[in-house]
Design a protein around this motif. Structure first.
Motif, PDB file in Angstrom:
ATOM      1  N   SER A 229     -25.397  45.922  68.159  1.00  0.00           N
ATOM      2  CA  SER A 229     -25.240  44.500  67.821  1.00  0.00           C
ATOM      3  C   SER A 229     -25.134  43.640  69.087  1.00  0.00           C
ATOM      4  CB  SER A 229     -23.992  44.294  66.960  1.00  0.00           C
ATOM      5  OG  SER A 229     -22.851  44.543  67.728  1.00  0.00           O
ATOM      6  N   ASP A 230     -25.524  42.373  68.957  1.00  0.00           N
ATOM      7  CA  ASP A 230     -25.468  41.451  70.097  1.00  0.00           C
ATOM      8  C   ASP A 230     -24.042  41.329  70.636  1.00  0.00           C
ATOM      9  OD1 ASP A 230     -28.103  41.049  69.794  1.00  0.00           O
ATOM     10  OD2 ASP A 230     -27.926  39.140  68.684  1.00  0.00           O
ATOM     11  N   ILE A 231     -23.092  41.211  69.703  1.00  0.00           N
ATOM     12  CA  ILE A 231     -21.695  41.001  70.111  1.00  0.00           C
ATOM     13  C   ILE A 231     -21.203  42.141  70.996  1.00  0.00           C
ATOM     14  CG2 ILE A 231     -19.335  41.061  69.166  1.00  0.00           C
ATOM     15  CD1 ILE A 231     -20.472  39.341  66.836  1.00  0.00           C
ATOM     16  N   VAL A 232     -21.477  43.357  70.571  1.00  0.00           N
ATOM     17  CA  VAL A 232     -21.018  44.523  71.331  1.00  0.00           C
ATOM     18  C   VAL A 232     -21.693  44.563  72.696  1.00  0.00           C
ATOM     19  CG1 VAL A 232     -21.104  47.061  71.399  1.00  0.00           C
ATOM     20  CG2 VAL A 232     -20.352  45.872  69.319  1.00  0.00           C
ATOM     21  N   ARG A 233     -22.983  44.237  72.721  1.00  0.00           N
ATOM     22  CA  ARG A 233     -23.713  44.250  73.995  1.00  0.00           C
ATOM     23  C   ARG A 233     -23.233  43.135  74.930  1.00  0.00           C
ATOM     24  NH1 ARG A 233     -28.933  44.666  72.006  1.00  0.00           N
ATOM     25  NH2 ARG A 233     -28.931  42.422  72.195  1.00  0.00           N
ATOM     26  N   GLU A 234     -23.160  41.929  74.360  1.00  0.00           N
ATOM     27  CA  GLU A 234     -22.766  40.778  75.198  1.00  0.00           C
ATOM     28  C   GLU A 234     -21.357  40.943  75.767  1.00  0.00           C
ATOM     29  OE1 GLU A 234     -23.261  37.469  72.580  1.00  0.00           O
ATOM     30  OE2 GLU A 234     -25.455  37.716  72.602  1.00  0.00           O
ATOM     31  N   GLN A 235     -20.465  41.444  74.928  1.00  0.00           N
ATOM     32  CA  GLN A 235     -19.070  41.556  75.385  1.00  0.00           C
ATOM     33  C   GLN A 235     -18.819  42.867  76.117  1.00  0.00           C
ATOM     34  OE1 GLN A 235     -16.431  40.714  72.103  1.00  0.00           O
ATOM     35  NE2 GLN A 235     -17.445  38.788  71.625  1.00  0.00           N
ATOM     36  N   GLN A 236     -19.834  43.686  76.233  1.00  0.00           N
ATOM     37  CA  GLN A 236     -19.728  44.982  76.918  1.00  0.00           C
ATOM     38  C   GLN A 236     -18.522  45.784  76.435  1.00  0.00           C
ATOM     39  OE1 GLN A 236     -19.840  43.849  81.089  1.00  0.00           O
ATOM     40  NE2 GLN A 236     -22.063  44.057  81.080  1.00  0.00           N
ATOM     41  N   ILE A 237     -18.425  45.872  75.120  1.00  0.00           N
ATOM     42  CA  ILE A 237     -17.292  46.591  74.531  1.00  0.00           C
ATOM     43  C   ILE A 237     -17.514  48.094  74.665  1.00  0.00           C
ATOM     44  CG2 ILE A 237     -16.125  47.067  72.329  1.00  0.00           C
ATOM     45  CD1 ILE A 237     -16.790  44.109  71.602  1.00  0.00           C
ATOM     46  N   TYR A 238     -16.481  48.778  75.121  1.00  0.00           N
ATOM     47  CA  TYR A 238     -16.587  50.236  75.258  1.00  0.00           C
ATOM     48  C   TYR A 238     -16.313  50.908  73.916  1.00  0.00           C
ATOM     49  CZ  TYR A 238     -15.833  55.028  76.707  1.00  0.00           C
ATOM     50  OH  TYR A 238     -15.922  56.397  76.822  1.00  0.00           O
ATOM     51  N   PHE A 239     -17.203  51.806  73.527  1.00  0.00           N
ATOM     52  CA  PHE A 239     -16.983  52.614  72.326  1.00  0.00           C
ATOM     53  C   PHE A 239     -16.723  54.057  72.723  1.00  0.00           C
ATOM     54  CE2 PHE A 239     -18.475  48.967  70.190  1.00  0.00           C
ATOM     55  CZ  PHE A 239     -18.087  49.090  68.860  1.00  0.00           C
TER      56      PHE A 239
END
Ligand SMILES: Nc1ncnc2c1ncn2[C@@H]1O[C@H](COP(=O)(O)OP(=O)(O)O)[C@@H](O)[C@H]1O
Ligand SMILES: [Mg+2]
Length: 293
Positions: A229-239
């Motif tokens: 998702s854009d949000i995860v990519r833009e915010q560089q959220i670690y999974f």
């Protein structure tokens, strides 16, 4: 110095309490000094721990099952209720369960406190308690389990924390939930900017939880959609690379703990999760030291 870590998601039923309990218990079984703080007025984590260690709250009625249980007088309410703190000490607030594991128990009576709570001094109470008694010298990990709301409790937990971790269950609302979470953190940082200036808060990551060992096509698709998702990519959220795998014993028995259970798969699962959890924390701490210099 110990790490103060909040288990955070505004949604319920995503595995916050279960992961907090299992990670805490695992770390303690490996001789880390762990303090669990049950910030959720529902006190589910406390109920698990009390069953395991044969305790009951002093206000809980005696019944056939708990007649011989030890009576616990400690409670998170002592922290939130200032007048107590001034005349009490940490030994009264913290219940030591074993050499390595302690808890500040949740208290179902907190529900009644809620209306009288609020105001910035109450929001700071948990942070001040940890600082005043230098609990991060006594413990390697202080883990805070939160209710599924953006409330006084979550604010109090986050103000006390250096790190947070967000368990999620993949569904069509997860992306929205992740975005809301980021917004809530940004707002908190902006409202309490002085606090976060001298002690930043970082996200350890998002972890998928309660995932069947063989996930359905639907679950896999939700996971893929979230990760791309854009949000995860833009915010560089670690999974987390490791997911918290479903174990049918967990919802059946509140006194069940993976480390003492008979599922080797779950034991291996919690082991790799904790490994990744520790690696992430190490990396975040190194980064923040670099940033400070
Ligand atoms: N890995 C797991 N395997 C099986 N059941 C789980 C697992 N993780 C959580 N659950 C169950 O899912 C429900 C919600 O989990 P819980 O940890 O209480 O979520 P939260 O604290 O976010 O509300 C509980 O009934 C719990 O027992
Ligand atoms: Mg919970």
């Amino acid at each position: 110095m110990g790490h103060v870590i909040t288990f955070l998601n505004m949604k319920g039923g995503v595995g916050k309490t279960t992961l907090c309990k299992e990670i805490g218990y695992y770390l303690a079984s490996r001789n880390d000094r762990v303090l669990i703080i049950d910030v959720d007025p529902q006190a589910n984590l406390t109920q698990s721990i009390f069953k395991k260690y044969s305790y009951r709250h002093k206000y809980e009625h005696e019944n056939d099952e708990n007649r011989n249980f030890k009576v616990c007088t400690s409670s998170i309410n002592m922290v939130f209720n200032h007048s107590y703190i001034e005349e009490t000490d940490k030994e009264k607030v913290i219940l030591n369960l074993s050499e390595h594991l302690s808890i500040i128990p949740g208290d179902l009576n907190t529900v009644f406190l809620e209306r009288t709570l609020g105001g910035s001094d109450k929001e700071q109470a948990l942070k001040n308690f940890i600082e005043d008694f230098k609990l991060n010298e006594d413990f390697d990990y202080i883990l805070l389990d939160c209710p599924p709301t953006y409330s006084f409790y979550t604010t109090a937990a986050l103000l006390a924390s250096d790190l947070y971790i967000s368990p999620i269950y993949p569904d069509s609302y997860s992306i929205l939930g992740i975005d809301l979470l980021s917004k809530a953190i940004e707002k908190l940082k902006s409202v309490h900017r002085e606090r976060f200036k001298y002690r930043p808060i970082s996200q350890i990551g998002v972890i998928f939880s309660n995932i069947p060992r063989s996930p359905s096509v639907g679950v896999k698709k939700f996971i893929e959609d979230i990760l791309s998702s854009d949000i995860v990519r833009e915010q560089q959220i670690y999974f987390f690379n490791n997911q918290f795998v479903r174990n049918p014993q967990i919802p059946k028995d509140v006194g069940y703990f993976i480390v003492d259970g008979d599922s080797n798969n779950s034991k291996m699962n919690i082991e790799v999760i904790v490994e990744e959890f520790q690696e992430r924390i190490k990396m975040i701490c190194q980064q923040s030291t670099v940033n400070q210099t």
